[in-house]
Design an enzyme around this catalytic site. Structure first.
Site, PDB file in Angstrom:
ATOM      1  N   LYS A  34      28.088   6.011  35.038  1.00 44.35           N
ATOM      2  CA  LYS A  34      29.423   6.272  34.473  1.00 44.35           C
ATOM      3  C   LYS A  34      29.957   7.641  34.899  1.00 44.35           C
ATOM      4  O   LYS A  34      31.035   7.742  35.460  1.00 44.35           O
ATOM      5  CB  LYS A  34      29.385   6.267  32.937  1.00 44.35           C
ATOM      6  CG  LYS A  34      29.072   4.951  32.296  1.00 44.35           C
ATOM      7  CD  LYS A  34      29.183   5.046  30.779  1.00 44.35           C
ATOM      8  CE  LYS A  34      28.234   6.066  30.161  1.00 44.35           C
ATOM      9  NZ  LYS A  34      26.815   5.717  30.233  1.00 44.35           N
ATOM     10  N   ARG A  36      32.047   3.574  22.155  1.00 46.38           N
ATOM     11  CA  ARG A  36      30.693   3.031  22.192  1.00 46.38           C
ATOM     12  C   ARG A  36      30.395   2.149  20.984  1.00 46.38           C
ATOM     13  O   ARG A  36      29.329   1.527  20.933  1.00 46.38           O
ATOM     14  CB  ARG A  36      29.672   4.176  22.178  1.00 46.38           C
ATOM     15  CG  ARG A  36      29.235   4.686  23.541  1.00 46.38           C
ATOM     16  CD  ARG A  36      28.426   5.969  23.317  1.00 46.38           C
ATOM     17  NE  ARG A  36      27.436   6.232  24.323  1.00 46.38           N
ATOM     18  CZ  ARG A  36      27.609   7.033  25.380  1.00 46.38           C
ATOM     19  NH1 ARG A  36      28.761   7.599  25.611  1.00 46.38           N
ATOM     20  NH2 ARG A  36      26.621   7.262  26.220  1.00 46.38           N
ATOM     21  N   ARG A  67      16.636  12.212  36.779  1.00 49.03           N
ATOM     22  CA  ARG A  67      17.554  13.290  36.380  1.00 49.03           C
ATOM     23  C   ARG A  67      16.824  14.303  35.504  1.00 49.03           C
ATOM     24  O   ARG A  67      17.069  15.509  35.614  1.00 49.03           O
ATOM     25  CB  ARG A  67      18.751  12.707  35.619  1.00 49.03           C
ATOM     26  CG  ARG A  67      19.725  13.778  35.182  1.00 49.03           C
ATOM     27  CD  ARG A  67      21.048  13.217  34.713  1.00 49.03           C
ATOM     28  NE  ARG A  67      20.922  12.534  33.435  1.00 49.03           N
ATOM     29  CZ  ARG A  67      21.900  11.873  32.840  1.00 49.03           C
ATOM     30  NH1 ARG A  67      23.087  11.785  33.428  1.00 49.03           N
ATOM     31  NH2 ARG A  67      21.730  11.285  31.681  1.00 49.03           N
ATOM     32  N   ARG A 113      17.633  17.609  31.166  1.00 45.58           N
ATOM     33  CA  ARG A 113      18.508  17.284  30.028  1.00 45.58           C
ATOM     34  C   ARG A 113      17.654  16.849  28.843  1.00 45.58           C
ATOM     35  O   ARG A 113      16.750  16.028  29.002  1.00 45.58           O
ATOM     36  CB  ARG A 113      19.490  16.179  30.448  1.00 45.58           C
ATOM     37  CG  ARG A 113      20.834  16.350  29.807  1.00 45.58           C
ATOM     38  CD  ARG A 113      21.827  15.390  30.373  1.00 45.58           C
ATOM     39  NE  ARG A 113      21.968  14.219  29.529  1.00 45.58           N
ATOM     40  CZ  ARG A 113      22.929  13.315  29.687  1.00 45.58           C
ATOM     41  NH1 ARG A 113      23.803  13.447  30.662  1.00 45.58           N
ATOM     42  NH2 ARG A 113      23.012  12.287  28.885  1.00 45.58           N
ATOM     43  N   ARG A 134      18.212   5.036  23.586  1.00 43.22           N
ATOM     44  CA  ARG A 134      19.629   4.995  23.986  1.00 43.22           C
ATOM     45  C   ARG A 134      19.985   3.626  24.559  1.00 43.22           C
ATOM     46  O   ARG A 134      21.060   3.094  24.305  1.00 43.22           O
ATOM     47  CB  ARG A 134      19.925   6.101  25.011  1.00 43.22           C
ATOM     48  CG  ARG A 134      20.012   7.485  24.367  1.00 43.22           C
ATOM     49  CD  ARG A 134      19.749   8.620  25.333  1.00 43.22           C
ATOM     50  NE  ARG A 134      20.636   8.666  26.468  1.00 43.22           N
ATOM     51  CZ  ARG A 134      20.335   9.271  27.624  1.00 43.22           C
ATOM     52  NH1 ARG A 134      19.150   9.859  27.791  1.00 43.22           N
ATOM     53  NH2 ARG A 134      21.195   9.278  28.602  1.00 43.22           N
TER      54      ARG A 134
HETATM   55  P1  B4P Z   1      25.153   8.436  34.660  1.00 44.43           P
HETATM   56  O1  B4P Z   1      25.032   7.033  34.190  1.00 44.43           O
HETATM   57  O2  B4P Z   1      26.380   8.802  35.437  1.00 44.43           O
HETATM   58  O3  B4P Z   1      24.886   9.307  33.359  1.00 44.43           O
HETATM   59  P2  B4P Z   1      25.834   9.752  32.176  1.00 44.43           P
HETATM   60  O4  B4P Z   1      27.285   9.568  32.519  1.00 44.43           O
HETATM   61  O5  B4P Z   1      25.369  11.119  31.844  1.00 44.43           O
HETATM   62  O6  B4P Z   1      25.611   8.712  31.026  1.00 44.43           O
HETATM   63  P3  B4P Z   1      24.752   8.766  29.688  1.00 44.43           P
HETATM   64  O7  B4P Z   1      25.063   7.475  28.965  1.00 44.43           O
HETATM   65  O8  B4P Z   1      23.355   9.025  30.070  1.00 44.43           O
HETATM   66  O9  B4P Z   1      25.218  10.000  28.847  1.00 44.43           O
HETATM   67  P4  B4P Z   1      26.567  10.466  28.114  1.00 44.43           P
HETATM   68  O10 B4P Z   1      26.832  11.833  28.662  1.00 44.43           O
HETATM   69  O11 B4P Z   1      27.687   9.490  28.227  1.00 44.43           O
HETATM   70  O12 B4P Z   1      23.996   8.858  35.683  1.00 44.43           O
HETATM   71  C1  B4P Z   1      22.643   8.910  35.360  1.00 44.43           C
HETATM   72  C2  B4P Z   1      21.767   9.290  36.556  1.00 44.43           C
HETATM   73  O13 B4P Z   1      21.730   8.218  37.508  1.00 44.43           O
HETATM   74  C3  B4P Z   1      22.221  10.523  37.335  1.00 44.43           C
HETATM   75  O14 B4P Z   1      21.091  11.292  37.618  1.00 44.43           O
HETATM   76  C4  B4P Z   1      22.822   9.969  38.620  1.00 44.43           C
HETATM   77  O15 B4P Z   1      22.651  10.824  39.743  1.00 44.43           O
HETATM   78  C5  B4P Z   1      22.031   8.689  38.820  1.00 44.43           C
HETATM   79  N1  B4P Z   1      22.822   7.662  39.491  1.00 44.43           N
HETATM   80  C6  B4P Z   1      24.081   7.310  39.180  1.00 44.43           C
HETATM   81  N2  B4P Z   1      24.496   6.309  39.983  1.00 44.43           N
HETATM   82  C7  B4P Z   1      23.423   5.993  40.801  1.00 44.43           C
HETATM   83  C8  B4P Z   1      23.218   5.024  41.847  1.00 44.43           C
HETATM   84  N3  B4P Z   1      24.190   4.155  42.209  1.00 44.43           N
HETATM   85  N4  B4P Z   1      22.010   4.981  42.443  1.00 44.43           N
HETATM   86  C9  B4P Z   1      21.039   5.843  42.074  1.00 44.43           C
HETATM   87  N5  B4P Z   1      21.171   6.785  41.110  1.00 44.43           N
HETATM   88  C10 B4P Z   1      22.359   6.864  40.483  1.00 44.43           C
HETATM   89  O16 B4P Z   1      26.152  10.538  26.573  1.00 44.43           O
HETATM   90  C11 B4P Z   1      25.120  11.392  26.103  1.00 44.43           C
HETATM   91  C12 B4P Z   1      25.011  11.351  24.573  1.00 44.43           C
HETATM   92  O17 B4P Z   1      26.233  11.858  23.970  1.00 44.43           O
HETATM   93  C13 B4P Z   1      24.822   9.988  23.911  1.00 44.43           C
HETATM   94  O18 B4P Z   1      23.463   9.568  23.912  1.00 44.43           O
HETATM   95  C14 B4P Z   1      25.360  10.276  22.476  1.00 44.43           C
HETATM   96  O19 B4P Z   1      24.411  10.960  21.715  1.00 44.43           O
HETATM   97  C15 B4P Z   1      26.533  11.202  22.729  1.00 44.43           C
HETATM   98  N6  B4P Z   1      27.794  10.469  22.874  1.00 44.43           N
HETATM   99  C16 B4P Z   1      28.571  10.415  24.012  1.00 44.43           C
HETATM  100  N7  B4P Z   1      29.657   9.634  23.795  1.00 44.43           N
HETATM  101  C17 B4P Z   1      29.574   9.176  22.501  1.00 44.43           C
HETATM  102  C18 B4P Z   1      30.374   8.301  21.713  1.00 44.43           C
HETATM  103  N8  B4P Z   1      31.498   7.741  22.186  1.00 44.43           N
HETATM  104  N9  B4P Z   1      29.981   8.043  20.439  1.00 44.43           N
HETATM  105  C19 B4P Z   1      28.886   8.590  19.925  1.00 44.43           C
HETATM  106  N10 B4P Z   1      28.049   9.412  20.629  1.00 44.43           N
HETATM  107  C20 B4P Z   1      28.392   9.711  21.911  1.00 44.43           C
END
Ligand code: B4P
Length: 197
Positions: free
Chosen positions: A14, A89, A128, A134, A145
C-alpha cells in the site's frame, strides 16, 4: 483530480504503491500509519495514545483515527483530491468517511485493493524489520495484524465491491510490475461511465 483509496493486508505494498501513484497522478497520498508514526516520533498526545495500540498490531480506536482523518482531509492540499492509504480499516470508519464525503458532496472514484498470500506478506515485513526495525514488524505482531485484516478489513473491501468501485490488483509481482497494473486499473475504472470523481 480524484478521490481514491488504497487497501490491502499489511505488507501488500500500500505505502509503496501510494507513493508511486501520488507522483504519477499528482494527487496527495495520505497514510494514516505514517501520520501515527510521525506523532509517535514527535511524542505528541496523539502519538502517545496511538503507540499503545500500534506496537501490539491493534487498530488505533475509531474515535481517534476518524477525527485525525477528518482534520487531515480538511487541509488545502486534499481539497481537490486525495489517495488515502490504510483508511478505512473498519466498517465504522467506512461510515465515517461516507459522512465526510457526503458533507462536501463528493464521491470516491476508485478503491484499489492489493492482494498477496499471507506467507509472502510475512516474509516482506520481516525483511522490512531487518532494514528499518519498525516496532510492529516482528512475527507475532505481523500475524496479529494479518488476522485483524481478515477479521475486520475484508468486510470493508466487500462494502466497496458492492458499490462497483473496487479495482483488485495482484500485488505478488515486482514493485514496478504492480505499479503498471495499478495504473492500468485506475484508468479502467476512472474512464468507465458514471463514476463519481
Ligand atoms: P507496505 O504494504 O507498503 O507497508 P505499509 O504501507 O507500511 O502497510 P502496513 O499495513 O504494514 O502499515 P500501516 O502504516 O498502514 O510494504 C511493506 C513492505 O513490503 C515494504 O518493506 C516494501 O518494500 C515491501 N514491498 C512492497 N511491495 C513489494 C513488492 N511488490 N515486492 C516485494 N516487496 C514489496 O499501519 C500501521 C499501523 O497503524 C496499523 O497496524 C495500526 O495500528 C495503525 N493504523 C493505521 N491506519 C489505521 C486505521 N485506519 N485504523 C486504525 N489503526 C490504523
Amino acid at each position: 483530480m480524484t478521490r481514491m483509496l488504497i487497501m490491502g493486508p499489511p505488507g501488500s505494498g500500500k505505502g509503496t504503491q501510494a507513493e508511486r501513484i501520488s507522483e504519477r497522478l499528482g494527487v496527495v497520498a495520505i497514510s494514516t500509519g505514517d501520520i501515527f508514526r510521525a506523532n509517535v516520533k514527535g511524542g505528541t498526545p496523539l502519538g502517545l495514545e496511538a503507540r499503545k495500540y500500534m506496537d501490539n498490531g491493534d487498530f488505533v480506536p475509531d474515535s481517534v483515527t476518524n477525527e485525525m482523518v477528518r482534520n487531515r482531509l480538511s487541509q488545502d492540499d486534499a481539497k481537490e483530491g486525495f489517495l488515502l492509504d490504510g483508511y478505512p480499516r473498519t466498517v465504522a470508519q467506512v461510515d465515517y468517511l461516507d459522512g465526510i464525503l457526503a458533507a462536501g458532496e463528493h464521491k470516491l472514484g476508485v478503491v484499489l485493493q492489493l492482494t498477496a498470500v499471507d506467507e509472502e506478506l510475512v516474509s516482506r515485513l520481516l525483511g522490512r524489520a531487518r532494514e528499518t526495525g519498525r516496532s510492529d514488524d516482528n512475527e507475532s505482531v505481523i500475524r496479529h495484524r494479518l488476522a485483524l485484516y481478515h477479521q475486520q478489513t475484508e468486510a470493508v473491501v466487500a462494502r466497496y465491491a458492492g458499490r462497483g468501485i473496487l479495482a483488485e490488483v495482484d500485488g505478488m509481482g515486482g514493485i514496478e510490475d504492480v505499479t503498471d497494473s495499478v495504473m492500468g486499473r485506475i484508468d479502467d475504472v476512472l474512464s468507465a461511465p458514471a463514476r463519481g470523481l
